[in-house]
Design an enzyme around this catalytic site. Structure first.
Site, short mmCIF file in Angstrom:
data_model
loop_
_atom_site.label_atom_id
_atom_site.label_comp_id
_atom_site.label_asym_id
_atom_site.label_seq_id
_atom_site.Cartn_x
_atom_site.Cartn_y
_atom_site.Cartn_z
NE ARG A 62 1.07 5.86 -6.81
CZ ARG A 62 0.55 6.96 -6.33
NH1 ARG A 62 0.96 8.06 -6.61
NH2 ARG A 62 -0.17 6.74 -5.26
CB THR A 63 -2.33 0.38 -10.11
OG1 THR A 63 -1.39 0.38 -9.37
CG2 THR A 63 -2.12 -1.05 -11.07
CE LYS B 200 -27.39 -1.84 -11.02
NZ LYS B 200 -27.30 -2.00 -12.36
NE ARG C 257 -5.16 -1.93 -7.06
CZ ARG C 257 -4.39 -1.07 -6.88
NH1 ARG C 257 -4.71 -0.01 -5.96
NH2 ARG C 257 -2.94 -1.19 -6.87
CG HIS D 57 0.19 -4.46 -6.67
ND1 HIS D 57 -0.06 -4.25 -8.28
CD2 HIS D 57 -0.10 -3.09 -6.42
CE1 HIS D 57 -0.38 -3.22 -8.61
NE2 HIS D 57 -0.28 -2.47 -7.53
#
Lengths: 309, 140
Positions: free
Chosen positions: A54-55, A83, A104, A132
């Site tokens: 969703r986000t 890496k 995120r 959030h």
């Protein structure tokens, strides 16, 4: 040059600014065509070091609907993080290519590091079990649209309140409105962290902790369910022991108010039985729609773009 | 035991007995060229025992470090044999690169070159919180 604004914590926005975002989101829903090409030639990077449906997709849909472009990655494995590249170097590099970044990351505080390394606005799209804020904007818009107000109500928060970043941000946001009472429903192991309790106390908020949904249900105006998040546990045994702590079904809703608003940031696993989905009080898919509108408003705000007269 | 007074330099007085070496290291006094004397377990009317550090040079001191390690310390700036200024320490509002966050979920646990920052949230109980993840740190 105006100061660069970021959204790391919901308190980075004043109550007036949040009211403005909600008003813009409502205007976007009512006058969609006025916003269609408003971000032409602007680019949004969605840097998701941790999975999301969703986000990430709502950010991308938001920017595309505003006429802008989107680039980024949807897991750490498909970026140079695999890496061993640092957050600092990744953000510094991506900041050279785009106008705004939504990120995120599983580590708490990662967006703060990102914001220290670039001159484009950073949006925290979730940092571990911490905050959030764009989910909170989504939640506030949902509550405003359903209740017509953001003050004077009893809000029950249920499930994983320890690692539930959406819960922490929502409490911080709602502390600033009059007459909000919090009922915190969780097992002791997943109770709200001390720093959130300190903030509730400092704000003089009324709150209590209970261990069952049944004892809280009759007084709630909002019920905010959350998932017990497997990815936040170092020990799988603890997760298995706690994962089914609370399951909302129609039987438990028997004592609930007629106008209760049931919310969930999604994804859910089994904490809301699917039989509840058809109950008129269930609002979690409506919440997902609100998420796109408020993110459109946020992108415009952080880029300093206004609707053409 | 006698140690000469400082003519021009700094005297860190009223250090809690046993803490002088920690302060010596945190202030980077091993990296300056002038004479530094550490006096441990000196008699103190106020505390019974105390440590003292004498530095034979006026240097920039990180008062935040001193306030964090021991807010009872007094810093005496001496010039030409006379006490020029006396500073009393207190817990600083912000700590930068003094302590590291112990939360394994904090970005500071993996990111290199980061400024480890803590903010004072409760002066009475000496509680700091990490500026990145809000993890608690209590001053012992």
């Amino acid at each position: 040059m105006s100061e660069i604004r970021n959204l790391i914590n919901i308190t980075d926005l004043t109550v007036e600014e949040i009211d403005g975002l909600i008003a813009t989101a409502d205007d976007i829903a009512a006058n969609h065509s006025a916003y269609e090409n408003i971000c032409a030639h602007k680019k949004l990077a969605t840097l998701f070091f941790e999975p999301s449906t969703r986000t990430r997709l709502s950010f991308e849909a938001a920017m595309l609907e505003l006429g802008g472009s989107v680039l980024g990655f949807s897991s750490a494995n498909s970026s140079s993080a695999a890496k061993g590249e640092s957050v600092s170097d990744t953000i510094r590099t991506v900041g050279c290519y785009v106008d705004i970044i939504a990120m995120r990351h599983p580590k708490e505080g990662a967006p703060i590091v990102g914001a220290q390394r670039t001159t484009v606005p950073i949006i925290n799209a979730g940092d571990g079990g911490h905050f959030h804020p764009t989910q909170t904007l989504t939640d506030l818009l949902t509550i405003k649209r359903k209740k017509g107000r953001l003050n004077n109500m009893t809000v029950g928060l249920c499930g994983d309140l320890k690692f539930g970043r959406t819960v922490h941000s929502l409490i911080e946001a709602m502390l600033r409105y009059e007459g909000i009472k919090f009922v915190l429903i969780s097992p002791q192991e997943l109770a709200v962290p001390e720093y959130i309790k300190e903030k509730m106390n400092a704000a003089g908020a009324e709150w209590k902790e209970v261990e069952t949904l049944e004892e809280a249900m009759p007084e709630l105006d909002i019920l905010y369910m959350t998932r017990v998040q497997k990815e936040r546990f170092f020990n799988e045994e603890d997760y298995i022991r706690l994962k089914d702590s609370y399951i909302l079904d129609l039987e438990k809703l028997r004592t609930a108010k007629e106008d209760l608003t049931i919310m969930h940031p999604l994804p859910r696993v089994n904490e809301i039985s699917v039989e509840v989905d058809d109950d008129p009080r269930a609002c979690y898919f409506f919440q997902a729609l609100c998420g796109k509108h408020i993110r459109m408003a946020l992108i415009l705000f952080l880029l300093g773009i206004r609707k053409k007269a | 035991m006698n140690i000469d007074g400082v003519n021009t330099g700094i005297v860190l007085d009223h250090i809690k007995a046993g803490k002088s070496m920690q302060i010596y290291e945190l202030l980077g006094l091993d990296k300056i060229n002038n004479c530094v004397a550490i006096i441990q377990n000196a008699d103190s009317e106020k505390y019974g025992k105390k440590d003292i550090i004498k530095i034979d040079q006026i240097i920039d001191l990180d008062f935040d470090v001193l306030g964090y390690v021991d807010s009872n310390i007094t810093v005496n700036i001496v010039k030409d044999g006379r006490l020029e200024r006396k500073h009393h320490m207190e817990l600083p509002q912000t700590l930068k690169n003094v302590v590291k966050c112990k939360n394994p979920r904090c970005i500071t646990s993996v990111e290199q070159g980061i400024v480890h920052t803590f903010r004072l949230v409760d002066r009475e109980n000496k509680v700091y919180r990490c500026a990145y993840c809000d993890a608690e740190h209590r001053v012992k």
